[in-house]
Design an enzyme around this catalytic site. Sequence first.
Site, mmCIF file in Angstrom:
data_model
loop_
_atom_site.group_PDB
_atom_site.id
_atom_site.type_symbol
_atom_site.label_atom_id
_atom_site.label_comp_id
_atom_site.label_asym_id
_atom_site.label_seq_id
_atom_site.Cartn_x
_atom_site.Cartn_y
_atom_site.Cartn_z
ATOM 1 N N HIS A 181 41.059 47.113 34.771
ATOM 2 C CA HIS A 181 40.225 48.266 35.126
ATOM 3 C C HIS A 181 40.945 49.138 36.168
ATOM 4 O O HIS A 181 40.930 50.370 36.081
ATOM 5 C CB HIS A 181 38.908 47.814 35.761
ATOM 6 C CG HIS A 181 38.029 46.980 34.882
ATOM 7 N ND1 HIS A 181 37.844 45.645 35.081
ATOM 8 C CD2 HIS A 181 37.262 47.316 33.814
ATOM 9 C CE1 HIS A 181 36.988 45.168 34.180
ATOM 10 N NE2 HIS A 181 36.629 46.158 33.390
ATOM 11 N N GLU A 218 43.444 50.033 25.897
ATOM 12 C CA GLU A 218 43.795 49.600 24.532
ATOM 13 C C GLU A 218 43.378 48.153 24.289
ATOM 14 O O GLU A 218 43.411 47.680 23.166
ATOM 15 C CB GLU A 218 45.302 49.763 24.296
ATOM 16 C CG GLU A 218 45.710 51.222 24.213
ATOM 17 C CD GLU A 218 47.182 51.419 23.936
ATOM 18 O OE1 GLU A 218 47.956 50.444 24.060
ATOM 19 O OE2 GLU A 218 47.560 52.563 23.609
ATOM 20 N N ARG A 244 35.329 38.480 31.202
ATOM 21 C CA ARG A 244 34.817 37.221 30.630
ATOM 22 C C ARG A 244 35.728 36.039 30.910
ATOM 23 O O ARG A 244 35.286 34.893 30.809
ATOM 24 C CB ARG A 244 34.625 37.368 29.121
ATOM 25 C CG ARG A 244 33.438 38.229 28.733
ATOM 26 C CD ARG A 244 33.201 38.151 27.230
ATOM 27 N NE ARG A 244 31.979 38.804 26.846
ATOM 28 C CZ ARG A 244 31.871 40.104 26.564
ATOM 29 N NH1 ARG A 244 32.927 40.883 26.635
ATOM 30 N NH2 ARG A 244 30.705 40.627 26.224
HETATM 31 P P1 AMP Z 1 34.650 46.797 30.384
HETATM 32 O O1 AMP Z 1 34.274 46.678 31.831
HETATM 33 O O2 AMP Z 1 35.012 45.510 29.742
HETATM 34 O O3 AMP Z 1 33.642 47.611 29.600
HETATM 35 O O4 AMP Z 1 35.993 47.652 30.350
HETATM 36 C C1 AMP Z 1 36.049 48.939 30.913
HETATM 37 C C2 AMP Z 1 37.335 49.585 30.505
HETATM 38 O O5 AMP Z 1 38.440 48.803 30.970
HETATM 39 C C3 AMP Z 1 37.488 49.698 28.986
HETATM 40 O O6 AMP Z 1 38.079 50.956 28.676
HETATM 41 C C4 AMP Z 1 38.419 48.546 28.673
HETATM 42 O O7 AMP Z 1 39.187 48.740 27.496
HETATM 43 C C5 AMP Z 1 39.314 48.555 29.897
HETATM 44 N N1 AMP Z 1 39.977 47.263 30.052
HETATM 45 C C6 AMP Z 1 39.376 46.051 30.109
HETATM 46 N N2 AMP Z 1 40.307 45.073 30.209
HETATM 47 C C7 AMP Z 1 41.514 45.683 30.198
HETATM 48 C C8 AMP Z 1 42.868 45.228 30.255
HETATM 49 N N3 AMP Z 1 43.175 43.930 30.343
HETATM 50 N N4 AMP Z 1 43.861 46.150 30.224
HETATM 51 C C9 AMP Z 1 43.579 47.474 30.128
HETATM 52 N N5 AMP Z 1 42.319 47.975 30.073
HETATM 53 C C10 AMP Z 1 41.305 47.092 30.102
#
Ligand code: AMP
Length: 281
Positions: free
Chosen positions: A37, A148, A187
């Site tokens: 993030h 991505e 997660r």
């Molecule tokens: P989330 O909190 O899981 O909804 O993720 C928020 C944003 O962070 C989304 O655009 C995800 O694709 C991005 N994101 C989550 N994990 C990663 C990661 N390991 N590398 C790059 N972006 C990420």
Amino acid sequence: MKTFEKIADLQSNLRIRLEAKARIGFVPTMGTLHQGHLSLIEIARQQSDVVVASIFVNPLQFNDKKDFQKYPRQLENDLQLLKNVNCDIVFIPDVSEMYPKPPEEFYDFGQLERVMEGAFRPGHFNGVAIVVKKLFDIVKPQLAFFGEKDFQQLLIIKELILKEKMPIKIVGCPIIRENDGLAMSSRNLRLSIQNREQAPLLYQLLIQAKMMLLKGASIEETKSFVDEKIKQNINFKLEYFEIANATTLTPVNVISQTSNIRAFIAAFLGEIRLIDNIEIV
Ligand code: AMP
């Protein structure tokens, strides 16, 4: 760094910045932030005058109620991390602020939502589209940054922008990984110690599949190799391993050097569902 819980308060702050012609860059998240993030915030920081992040665990995109309830939440720590990377504004609405009445929109993203995550998590992308559209309407960014890691989601958001004719540039950002290759994810915190040790297998298989394909193995051979390897570890349950066009997500039958192809994997490790993907060519 300013934090807002109410749409009206956020918007009155943003109005002043918009009048000053500031470029607003937006990073939507569900919190429990990690370096993945934060990398989006850093990229947004380079391309925008004002960086807005949101933290909202969106109930609509969870097809499994238990997964929603168990989703980790660490607001205090998140705010400290965002401060450290010079985020300007954090929007932290609660469910009643975002959805004063149950939303009724229904989106059809065609092929993009019929495969992989869309097929295994019915309703997931409709929930994602509803929340992202709503957040875009509230924040009105010029730029929005997505990882991505959730490659299919990134394509869905690009399609949403086209459908809704929203003047927002969607910037895709690379996957950030732990040292052992595991793609960072909120997660991952819920993995048992033993399963955490096994978890890098998914990325290792993506790399091995890529090497096989580039050396001329067929899609079928590669798929059965991945299938077998996963079966050898009883803690994993494979949901899908797909090799698809990286723009349309149509499965491909042959690899050619000129094509735009990615491999995608999703598996349960114990109770935790993990996803990952890699560029093939
Ligand atoms: P989330 O909190 O899981 O909804 O993720 C928020 C944003 O962070 C989304 O655009 C995800 O694709 C991005 N994101 C989550 N994990 C990663 C990661 N390991 N590398 C790059 N972006 C990420």
